[in-house]
Design an enzyme around this catalytic site. Sequence first.
Site, PDB file in Angstrom:
ATOM      1  NE  ARG A  58      -2.651  -1.376   3.267  1.00 29.80           N
ATOM      2  CZ  ARG A  58      -2.624  -2.575   3.825  1.00 29.80           C
ATOM      3  NH1 ARG A  58      -3.113  -3.611   3.183  1.00 29.80           N
ATOM      4  NH2 ARG A  58      -2.131  -2.757   5.027  1.00 29.80           N
ATOM      5  CD  GLU A  95       3.768  -9.301  19.214  1.00 25.79           C
ATOM      6  OE1 GLU A  95       3.104  -9.798  20.132  1.00 25.79           O
ATOM      7  OE2 GLU A  95       3.359  -8.352  18.514  1.00 25.79           O
TER       8      GLU A  95
END
Length: 171
Positions: A58, A95
Amino acid sequence: MDLRQHIRTVPDFPKPGILFYDISTLLAHGPAWKATVEQLADAVRPHKPDLLVGIESRGFLTAAPLAVALEIGFVMVRKKGKLPGETIRFTYELEYGSDTVEIQKDAIQHGQRVVVLDDLLATGGTMAAAIHLLRIAGADVRAAAFVMELDFLEGRKRLDVPVTSLVRYES
């Protein structure tokens, strides 16, 4: 124009408990998208970039029309294995695991001023990795710009360049 009115929220996407901020409705509204590009141009122009860099995918939608408006070039930062020719890579920790971003080796000349764009600033990990990669490639990274920012995730704290976000969400 209040761009927030043109950004749709989608609950439980891509997984339960996540509220997704979808710019497809912004892209589909011509006057709102034009206002977005104009506002980003006003924010980016003072940094005097030679090139704009968009982060897959994007970020391409944001950076490419802005590059046209500013009459400068556009370069892509992509995930590993998506660019032809020689590339420069940077692997960074997520993460849960790691990811790798790449840029074509000849995309940036040493010392070129760049501003990096993406649609959303969340935790800042991908943008921080892209900035690091661009510096390895020889870029003078002047700023980062986003359509939206999720303030509560504090992503801007991970970035060592000026940050502009047109719409900010507190929670």
